[in-house]
Design a protein around this motif. Sequence first.
Motif, PDB file in Angstrom:
ATOM      1  N   THR A  27       0.842  -1.191   0.000  1.00  0.00           N
ATOM      2  CA  THR A  27       0.000   0.000   0.000  1.00  0.00           C
ATOM      3  C   THR A  27       0.880   1.245   0.000  1.00  0.00           C
ATOM      4  O   THR A  27       2.041   1.180   0.429  1.00  0.00           O
ATOM      5  CB  THR A  27      -0.920  -0.004   1.243  1.00  0.00           C
ATOM      6  OG1 THR A  27      -1.762   1.150   1.223  1.00  0.00           O
ATOM      7  CG2 THR A  27      -0.114   0.008   2.521  1.00  0.00           C
ATOM      8  N   PRO A  28       0.389   2.386  -0.483  1.00  0.00           N
ATOM      9  CA  PRO A  28       1.181   3.618  -0.376  1.00  0.00           C
ATOM     10  C   PRO A  28       1.466   3.950   1.091  1.00  0.00           C
ATOM     11  O   PRO A  28       0.691   3.596   1.982  1.00  0.00           O
ATOM     12  CB  PRO A  28       0.269   4.679  -1.006  1.00  0.00           C
ATOM     13  CG  PRO A  28      -0.694   3.912  -1.849  1.00  0.00           C
ATOM     14  CD  PRO A  28      -0.888   2.596  -1.176  1.00  0.00           C
ATOM     15  N   LYS A  29       2.581   4.627   1.334  1.00  0.00           N
ATOM     16  CA  LYS A  29       2.910   5.026   2.708  1.00  0.00           C
ATOM     17  C   LYS A  29       1.940   6.070   3.226  1.00  0.00           C
ATOM     18  O   LYS A  29       1.675   6.148   4.426  1.00  0.00           O
ATOM     19  CB  LYS A  29       4.338   5.566   2.772  1.00  0.00           C
ATOM     20  CG  LYS A  29       5.407   4.519   2.579  1.00  0.00           C
ATOM     21  CD  LYS A  29       6.791   5.128   2.741  1.00  0.00           C
ATOM     22  CE  LYS A  29       7.869   4.070   2.592  1.00  0.00           C
ATOM     23  NZ  LYS A  29       9.224   4.650   2.750  1.00  0.00           N
ATOM     24  N   VAL A  30       1.416   6.878   2.313  1.00  0.00           N
ATOM     25  CA  VAL A  30       0.497   7.958   2.666  1.00  0.00           C
ATOM     26  C   VAL A  30      -0.680   7.928   1.696  1.00  0.00           C
ATOM     27  O   VAL A  30      -0.491   7.779   0.492  1.00  0.00           O
ATOM     28  CB  VAL A  30       1.207   9.330   2.588  1.00  0.00           C
ATOM     29  CG1 VAL A  30       0.233  10.463   2.866  1.00  0.00           C
ATOM     30  CG2 VAL A  30       2.372   9.386   3.546  1.00  0.00           C
ATOM     31  N   PHE A  31      -1.906   8.045   2.213  1.00  0.00           N
ATOM     32  CA  PHE A  31      -3.079   8.181   1.359  1.00  0.00           C
ATOM     33  C   PHE A  31      -3.297   9.658   1.046  1.00  0.00           C
ATOM     34  O   PHE A  31      -3.048  10.521   1.885  1.00  0.00           O
ATOM     35  CB  PHE A  31      -4.321   7.623   2.054  1.00  0.00           C
ATOM     36  CG  PHE A  31      -4.409   6.121   2.063  1.00  0.00           C
ATOM     37  CD1 PHE A  31      -3.541   5.343   1.318  1.00  0.00           C
ATOM     38  CD2 PHE A  31      -5.372   5.477   2.812  1.00  0.00           C
ATOM     39  CE1 PHE A  31      -3.622   3.966   1.319  1.00  0.00           C
ATOM     40  CE2 PHE A  31      -5.470   4.089   2.824  1.00  0.00           C
ATOM     41  CZ  PHE A  31      -4.589   3.335   2.069  1.00  0.00           C
ATOM     42  N   PRO A  36      -7.477   7.976  -5.960  1.00  0.00           N
ATOM     43  CA  PRO A  36      -7.584   6.520  -5.857  1.00  0.00           C
ATOM     44  C   PRO A  36      -6.253   5.903  -5.450  1.00  0.00           C
ATOM     45  O   PRO A  36      -5.204   6.262  -5.986  1.00  0.00           O
ATOM     46  CB  PRO A  36      -7.981   6.089  -7.279  1.00  0.00           C
ATOM     47  CG  PRO A  36      -7.544   7.198  -8.155  1.00  0.00           C
ATOM     48  CD  PRO A  36      -7.600   8.456  -7.350  1.00  0.00           C
ATOM     49  N   GLU A  37      -6.303   5.007  -4.484  1.00  0.00           N
ATOM     50  CA  GLU A  37      -5.098   4.344  -3.978  1.00  0.00           C
ATOM     51  C   GLU A  37      -5.234   2.841  -4.186  1.00  0.00           C
ATOM     52  O   GLU A  37      -6.268   2.251  -3.851  1.00  0.00           O
ATOM     53  CB  GLU A  37      -4.892   4.648  -2.486  1.00  0.00           C
ATOM     54  CG  GLU A  37      -4.857   6.127  -2.137  1.00  0.00           C
ATOM     55  CD  GLU A  37      -3.565   6.822  -2.551  1.00  0.00           C
ATOM     56  OE1 GLU A  37      -2.712   6.174  -3.180  1.00  0.00           O
ATOM     57  OE2 GLU A  37      -3.414   8.012  -2.249  1.00  0.00           O
ATOM     58  N   THR A  65     -17.013   3.646   7.522  1.00  0.00           N
ATOM     59  CA  THR A  65     -16.231   3.065   6.432  1.00  0.00           C
ATOM     60  C   THR A  65     -16.254   4.037   5.272  1.00  0.00           C
ATOM     61  O   THR A  65     -17.315   4.326   4.702  1.00  0.00           O
ATOM     62  CB  THR A  65     -16.801   1.702   6.002  1.00  0.00           C
ATOM     63  OG1 THR A  65     -16.766   0.805   7.121  1.00  0.00           O
ATOM     64  CG2 THR A  65     -15.981   1.110   4.859  1.00  0.00           C
ATOM     65  N   TYR A  66     -15.101   4.574   4.906  1.00  0.00           N
ATOM     66  CA  TYR A  66     -15.019   5.562   3.833  1.00  0.00           C
ATOM     67  C   TYR A  66     -14.999   4.920   2.457  1.00  0.00           C
ATOM     68  O   TYR A  66     -15.518   5.473   1.492  1.00  0.00           O
ATOM     69  CB  TYR A  66     -13.769   6.418   4.009  1.00  0.00           C
ATOM     70  CG  TYR A  66     -13.718   7.204   5.294  1.00  0.00           C
ATOM     71  CD1 TYR A  66     -14.844   7.870   5.768  1.00  0.00           C
ATOM     72  CD2 TYR A  66     -12.547   7.298   6.038  1.00  0.00           C
ATOM     73  CE1 TYR A  66     -14.800   8.604   6.940  1.00  0.00           C
ATOM     74  CE2 TYR A  66     -12.484   8.035   7.215  1.00  0.00           C
ATOM     75  CZ  TYR A  66     -13.621   8.679   7.660  1.00  0.00           C
ATOM     76  OH  TYR A  66     -13.578   9.395   8.818  1.00  0.00           O
ATOM     77  N   SER A  67     -14.366   3.759   2.348  1.00  0.00           N
ATOM     78  CA  SER A  67     -14.265   3.073   1.065  1.00  0.00           C
ATOM     79  C   SER A  67     -13.902   1.619   1.337  1.00  0.00           C
ATOM     80  O   SER A  67     -13.205   1.323   2.311  1.00  0.00           O
ATOM     81  CB  SER A  67     -13.176   3.734   0.202  1.00  0.00           C
ATOM     82  OG  SER A  67     -13.107   3.120  -1.068  1.00  0.00           O
ATOM     83  N   SER A  68     -14.400   0.711   0.495  1.00  0.00           N
ATOM     84  CA  SER A  68     -14.069  -0.702   0.689  1.00  0.00           C
ATOM     85  C   SER A  68     -14.123  -1.451  -0.631  1.00  0.00           C
ATOM     86  O   SER A  68     -14.756  -1.000  -1.595  1.00  0.00           O
ATOM     87  CB  SER A  68     -15.022  -1.359   1.702  1.00  0.00           C
ATOM     88  OG  SER A  68     -16.343  -1.373   1.200  1.00  0.00           O
ATOM     89  N   VAL A  84      -8.918  -0.844  -5.499  1.00  0.00           N
ATOM     90  CA  VAL A  84      -8.642   0.591  -5.570  1.00  0.00           C
ATOM     91  C   VAL A  84      -9.631   1.300  -4.655  1.00  0.00           C
ATOM     92  O   VAL A  84     -10.850   1.205  -4.845  1.00  0.00           O
ATOM     93  CB  VAL A  84      -8.756   1.109  -7.013  1.00  0.00           C
ATOM     94  CG1 VAL A  84      -8.539   2.619  -7.046  1.00  0.00           C
ATOM     95  CG2 VAL A  84      -7.740   0.414  -7.907  1.00  0.00           C
ATOM     96  N   LEU A  85      -9.111   2.003  -3.650  1.00  0.00           N
ATOM     97  CA  LEU A  85      -9.948   2.662  -2.652  1.00  0.00           C
ATOM     98  C   LEU A  85      -9.686   4.162  -2.675  1.00  0.00           C
ATOM     99  O   LEU A  85      -8.569   4.607  -2.933  1.00  0.00           O
ATOM    100  CB  LEU A  85      -9.651   2.114  -1.257  1.00  0.00           C
ATOM    101  CG  LEU A  85      -9.727   0.590  -1.082  1.00  0.00           C
ATOM    102  CD1 LEU A  85      -9.379   0.208   0.345  1.00  0.00           C
ATOM    103  CD2 LEU A  85     -11.106   0.066  -1.447  1.00  0.00           C
ATOM    104  N   THR A  86     -10.726   4.933  -2.381  1.00  0.00           N
ATOM    105  CA  THR A  86     -10.602   6.387  -2.347  1.00  0.00           C
ATOM    106  C   THR A  86     -11.310   6.922  -1.110  1.00  0.00           C
ATOM    107  O   THR A  86     -12.457   6.578  -0.854  1.00  0.00           O
ATOM    108  CB  THR A  86     -11.239   7.032  -3.598  1.00  0.00           C
ATOM    109  OG1 THR A  86     -10.645   6.465  -4.770  1.00  0.00           O
ATOM    110  CG2 THR A  86     -11.023   8.534  -3.602  1.00  0.00           C
TER     111      THR A  86
END
Length: 202
Positions: A27-31, A36-37, A65-68, A84-86
């Motif tokens: 996963t990215p270190k920072v969202f 989209p991550e 829950t913001y995104s799943s 891909v979550l945002t």
Amino acid sequence: MGIWWTLCFLIFLDKSWGQEQTYGISTPKVFHAGAPENVVIQAHGYTEAFDATISIRSYPDKNRTYSSGYVNLSPENKYQNSAVLTVQAKQLAEGPSSYSYVYLEIVSKHFSKSEKMPVIHDNGSLFIHTDKPVYTPQQPVKVGIYSLHDELEAVTKEAVLTFVDPEGSEVGTLQGNNHTGIVSFPDFKIPSNPKYVIETVF
């Protein structure tokens, strides 16, 4: 005969024990809020397909829950899949320029993991252009900036330009007004005895 069967049984158990069941998350270190991550999960040592849920949840209570996303890990995809979550800036309680946290949560029937992740709200791009590629001493430099966020819509924030020579010395700054996403600056005049080099604008 009894010793032979005992030996075969122990060898079989050793092969079973040798396949340790593990998993990894990329996963990215920072969202970045509004961006989209991609979150990748990979499992090892499993022999049957199973599902996992990847979620971004509120910190510190996990009430929202913001995104799943739901992924299936199977022999066909070599037990690797991604979602891909945002997380949108408006979902977070903090202001648009703040630095906050969320939980990244992975849940399956075999394992679960929850990790605190930082979120940065300031996203977007700056496009800087000048009126020509080469200047001589005392010439005015006309600079323009287009300021856009991730959805390529105009961002109306003030901007400051700093001119720096290759030795790291600051040679001038300009502050510009931004009402439409196109930042206008007064002209910057090249010093009378500049170094013959490429200067950096940021």
